[in-house]
Design a protein around this motif. Structure first.
Motif, PDB file in Angstrom:
ATOM      1  N   GLN A 107      31.444 -34.323 -18.072  1.00 58.13           N
ATOM      2  CA  GLN A 107      32.345 -33.179 -18.123  1.00 58.13           C
ATOM      3  C   GLN A 107      33.654 -33.481 -17.400  1.00 58.13           C
ATOM      4  OE1 GLN A 107      31.352 -29.669 -15.772  1.00 58.13           O
ATOM      5  NE2 GLN A 107      31.865 -28.347 -17.506  1.00 58.13           N
ATOM      6  N   ARG A 108      33.556 -34.124 -16.243  1.00 61.85           N
ATOM      7  CA  ARG A 108      34.756 -34.429 -15.452  1.00 61.85           C
ATOM      8  C   ARG A 108      35.679 -35.387 -16.204  1.00 61.85           C
ATOM      9  NH1 ARG A 108      35.747 -38.570 -12.260  1.00 61.85           N
ATOM     10  NH2 ARG A 108      33.574 -39.232 -12.314  1.00 61.85           N
ATOM     11  N   LYS A 150      37.614 -33.702 -19.082  1.00 64.85           N
ATOM     12  CA  LYS A 150      38.742 -32.921 -18.592  1.00 64.85           C
ATOM     13  C   LYS A 150      39.832 -33.826 -18.017  1.00 64.85           C
ATOM     14  CE  LYS A 150      36.195 -28.672 -17.556  1.00 64.85           C
ATOM     15  NZ  LYS A 150      35.803 -27.686 -16.515  1.00 64.85           N
ATOM     16  N   GLN A 151      39.428 -34.843 -17.268  1.00 63.30           N
ATOM     17  CA  GLN A 151      40.391 -35.741 -16.630  1.00 63.30           C
ATOM     18  C   GLN A 151      41.237 -36.470 -17.663  1.00 63.30           C
ATOM     19  OE1 GLN A 151      38.670 -38.293 -13.580  1.00 63.30           O
ATOM     20  NE2 GLN A 151      40.084 -39.942 -14.123  1.00 63.30           N
ATOM     21  N   ASP A 155      39.537 -32.260 -23.331  1.00 58.43           N
ATOM     22  CA  ASP A 155      39.076 -30.880 -23.476  1.00 58.43           C
ATOM     23  C   ASP A 155      39.988 -30.077 -24.395  1.00 58.43           C
ATOM     24  OD1 ASP A 155      41.043 -31.212 -21.516  1.00 58.43           O
ATOM     25  OD2 ASP A 155      40.445 -29.427 -20.416  1.00 58.43           O
ATOM     26  N   GLY A 173      33.959 -26.300 -21.773  1.00 59.38           N
ATOM     27  CA  GLY A 173      34.168 -25.284 -20.756  1.00 59.38           C
ATOM     28  C   GLY A 173      32.880 -24.791 -20.124  1.00 59.38           C
TER      29      GLY A 173
END
Length: 205
Positions: A29-30, A33-34, A38, A44
């Motif tokens: 997930q990180r 987004k990084q 996303d 989300g």
């Protein structure tokens, strides 16, 4: 199994990230987004990510790896890509890149029922959309100009943002055209006209 697994952008992202090595769900997930993925992958809700990981594991496309232990965090289970998962990712990429698919987005669906609104109401709402699209274009332009350590990122790292900008620009041009037609009266409708279309449609069924 890959032929029966219902692929999704999130499932493809999980397989793609695991190409580089095992990761735990939070790490997946990180990274999404990084790296700005996303924008094209809905990550989300972590519950959705866990469901996707469970489905991929059940299908044999990923497998449980080690358990990470850190005094600062609870134990975290990592996942690794299997050979079947690597093959599936390549198959999905080939299908997605080569063959357009009708994905039934909301905007065209709403346009198909535009007669529910008056031309004035439709104009006001589309004018709001125009403002949102203009802001979105500015955001994408800023992202495409992103640098890392003083150097421009390679085009391939931002290719999805380039596509999103092209789509947003084309939509903005189209919306501007519709608004102009509503302004000059060349595009309009009324209740009597729509009732006639509805009656004709019912007569064909």
């Amino acid at each position: 199994m890959t032929s029966t697994f219902r692929r999704s952008p999130l499932a493809l992202a999980v397989l793609g990230l695991l190409e580089a090595g095992p990761l735990h769900p939070y790490g997946i997930q990180r990274l999404i987004k990084q790296w700005g993925k996303d924008q094209v992958v809905n990550v989300g809700q972590r519950a959705g990510l866990y469901r996707t990981i469970a489905r991929l594991e059940d299908a044999g496309l990923i497998a449980v790896g080690d358990t990470e232990r850190d005094e600062r965090y609870p134990e975290r289970t990592t996942y690794r890509l299997t050979d079947a998962g690597r093959d599936a990712a390549r198959q999905w990429m080939a299908e997605i890149l080569s063959t357009p698919r009708n994905e039934y987005p909301e905007f065209p669906a709403a346009l198909s029922f535009l007669p529910l609104l008056t031309p004035r109401a439709a104009h006001d709402l589309l004018d709001q959309r125009r403002e949102h699209l203009a802001r979105r274009l500015a955001e994408l332009d800023a992202e495409l100009a992103t640098e890392a350590e003083g150097r421009a990122l390679p085009r391939v790292a931002l290719i999805e943002s380039e596509y999103l900008r092209a789509v947003a620009h084309a939509e903005l041009e189209w919306v501007n055209g519709i608004l102009a037609s509503l302004d000059d009266g060349s595009f309009t409708w009324d209740r009597e006209q729509l009732d006639g279309i509805a009656a004709a449609s019912r007569g064909q069924t």
